[in-house]
Scaffold this active site. Structure first.
Site, short mmCIF file in Angstrom:
data_model
loop_
_atom_site.label_atom_id
_atom_site.label_comp_id
_atom_site.label_asym_id
_atom_site.label_seq_id
_atom_site.Cartn_x
_atom_site.Cartn_y
_atom_site.Cartn_z
N ASP A 152 -6.16 70.69 2.32
CA ASP A 152 -5.98 70.73 1.06
C ASP A 152 -7.82 69.88 0.88
O ASP A 152 -8.11 69.93 1.88
CB ASP A 152 -5.17 70.09 0.70
CG ASP A 152 -4.79 70.88 -0.98
OD1 ASP A 152 -5.49 70.70 -1.28
OD2 ASP A 152 -3.81 70.42 -1.16
N ASP A 248 -5.37 74.72 -9.51
CA ASP A 248 -3.79 75.26 -8.81
C ASP A 248 -3.79 76.37 -9.02
O ASP A 248 -3.55 76.31 -11.05
CB ASP A 248 -3.31 74.04 -8.53
CG ASP A 248 -3.22 73.19 -7.07
OD1 ASP A 248 -4.00 73.55 -6.23
OD2 ASP A 248 -2.62 72.38 -7.35
#
Ligand code: NAG
Ligand code: NAG
Ligand code: NAG
Ligand code: NAG
Ligand code: NAG
Ligand code: NAG
Ligand code: NAG
Ligand code: NAG
Ligand code: NAG
Length: 446
Positions: A152, A248
């Site tokens: 991430d 996202d």
């Protein structure tokens, strides 16, 4: 911006950039699997992972190729590393067998296990992350038997930020125009800037190299989660096996169409070994209609995205499981010979313009299985008819143009029902409910 990133991606492939190829063909095709985040967020545990793993086996998903069972954020002890070894410490309440013990159980089922970290000082939920510890963390993951790393982009230290900002043409990104450009972008890069030299690329390359250094011990697929920033589509193929190209996803229809629209414009960076990642599946989540679930899965599959299931499999209705188990769509996604995705051949509702609400509606793709794929999508909120004319489909039009009057048809099969639609002459029209897709297998001429 979109155009320039495509140009850069082409340039990169022409230059024969070092691509991340791994032993045993790991990462050559889009990854298939499951991840804890979309279903459970931070509430991850060995129990939940093993439930998912057992369901993957018992539902037959494993037989279709779904293999990775991935832990997302929140698996470790918050607040610090082991003060002697400096390693990240697994949370022993959530993972009583340790990550290594969980890995062994998952391997015993013939599946693989993935883990999560961030190219920053902390993960997005504030747990220890890997910047400055890449070699040690890669070694730790290898020691545990980890097969996949989702990496991430949270808590990037200030000395690691990029010199410039790229236009991430995601509607989620501040300042994006309705046409997908970022006119108000603060601090844009000079024309021709090579984003593979950015600090973002460097942060991910350090982990790539750390994983390569443990490759003899353990092959670990590298899934980059940098949210489409730093023009990753132009350099991702040299760094990871997949790269997120957007912010996202969530289980809402507008988010799914926004990501589909963006990815539809960036597909030239998709081929063997490197895949755009429009984020994990939301099939089974939220209030998506069955048509929306179907369209979401089909679009992700034909764009050759990693297909990472993000729902609680033990409570997933059969109707939704059947979508994930569509053998033809999985086969299209996993074609061992033909690496390119399907592409839009005609825009549809939006006439080719950038439209996060109405992504392209007419798609086609080739396979090595003796059939071509055509997908028709109704992005409207009302019932509508969509028509595939053989003379417009790139894979068919040459043959169609030269076809004799008695040979103007194709044998067509409906991918959802498996129903043989017979010899369809010239075109196929279908009435679609709001947000639904028809997907067709176009077989031999007739
Ligand atoms: C190191 O960690 C252990 C276990 O958490 C703790 O008992 C010990 O006090 C720590 N040592 C130092 C020097 O912080
Ligand atoms: C996992 O690692 C711990 C600590 O090193 C060790 O005690 C345990 O035996 C390992 N478990 C497995 C299944 O390898
Ligand atoms: C940022 O600082 C760390 C720690 O001093 C250093 O290792 C790293 O190389 C620096 N990053 C850059 C891009 O200079
Ligand atoms: C989904 O994502 C969009 C874009 O980031 C955001 O505006 C919206 O609030 C999100 N919805 C949910 C339910 O998370
Ligand atoms: C996008 O829209 C902006 C402002 O509306 C305009 O200046 C720009 O030329 C458009 N770009 C494209 C590629 O259409
Ligand atoms: C990515 O790299 C692989 C391996 O070199 C290559 O086969 C593939 O075509 C590349 N992808 C693109 C889009 O150029
Ligand atoms: C689903 O719908 C219910 C009722 O309309 C609403 O309360 C809930 O927030 C929705 N969930 C999502 C994820 O959109
Ligand atoms: C697309 O083009 C058709 C025909 O020119 C026009 O009627 C329609 O309004 C256009 N749709 C959009 C969304 O611009
Ligand atoms: C849309 O199509 C469905 C299925 O064919 C049908 O049941 C429904 O009545 C239609 N809705 C409208 C508004 O025509």
């Amino acid at each position: 911006m979109i155009r320039s990133s495509i140009a850069a991606a082409l340039l990169l492939s022409l230059e024969g950039a070092k691509a991340l190829t791994l032993p045993d063909n790991v990462g050559r095709l889009p990854a298939l699997g499951w991840n804890s985040w979309n279903a459970f967020g931070c509430d991850v545990s060995e129990t939940k992972l093993m439930t998912a793993a057992n369901e993957i086996v018992s539902t037959g998903l494993k037989d279709l190729g779904y293999e990775y069972v991935n832990i997302d954020d929140c698996w470790s002890v918050k607040g610090g590393r082991d003060n002697v070894t400096d390693r990240i410490i697994p949370d022993s309440e959530k993972f009583p067998s340790g990550i290594n013990g969980t890995a062994q159980k998952i391997h015993n089922l013939g599946l693989k296990i993935g883990i999560y970290s961030s190219a920053g000082t902390e993960t997005c939920a504030g747990y220890p992350a890997s910047i400055g510890h890449e070699s040690l963390d890669a070694q730790t993951f290898a020691d545990w038997g980890i097969d996949y790393l989702k990496y991430d982009n949270c808590y990037v230290p200030s000395n690691w930020t990029d010199e410039y900002t790229a236009c991430t043409a995601d509607s989620d990104f501040p300042g994006v125009n309705p046409n997908g450009t970022c006119p108000g972008l603060q601090n844009p890069a000079p024309a021709g800037y090579d984003w593979s030299k950015s600090n973002t690329a460097k942060r991910y390359n350090i982990m790539r190299d750390a994983l390569a250094a443990v490759e003899d011990q353990q092959v670990i697929l590298f899934s980059m989660c940098e949210w489409g920033q730093a023009d990753v589509v132009s350099w991702g193929n040299g760094t990871g096996n997949s790269w997120r190209m957007s912010g996202d996803i969530n289980a809402t229809w507008p988010r799914i169409t926004a990501i589909a629209n963006l990815n539809a414009h960036e597909l030239s960076s998709v081929d063997f070994w490197g895949h755009n990642d429009p984020d994990m599946l939301e099939v089974g989540n939220g209030n998506l209609t069955i048509e929306e679930n179907r369209a979401h899965f089909a679009l992700w599959a034909i764009m050759k995205s990693p297909l990472i299931i993000g729902t609680a499999l033990d409570s997933l209705p059969e109707t939704h499981l059947e979508i994930l188990k569509n053998a033809d769509l999985v086969a299209f996604n996993q074609d061992p010979v033909h690496g390119k995705p399907a592409y839009p051949y005609k825009a549809g509702y939006s006439n080719g313009t950038w439209d996060p609400v109405h992504p392209p509606e007419y798609w086609s793709g080739s396979t090595s299985y003796g059939w071509n794929l055509v997908l028709l999508f109704n992005s409207e909120d009302v019932n509508a008819t969509r028509t595939a004319s053989w003379s417009e489909v790139p894979q068919l039009k040459q043959q169609q143009r030269h076809a004799h009057k008695t040979q103007r048809g194709y044998q067509v099969e409906d991918i959802w029902t498996g129903k043989d639609l017979g010899c369809v002459k010239d075109q196929y029209s279908v009435d679609l409910q709001p947000h639904d897709v028809a997907v067709l297998k176009i077989k031999g001429k007739c």
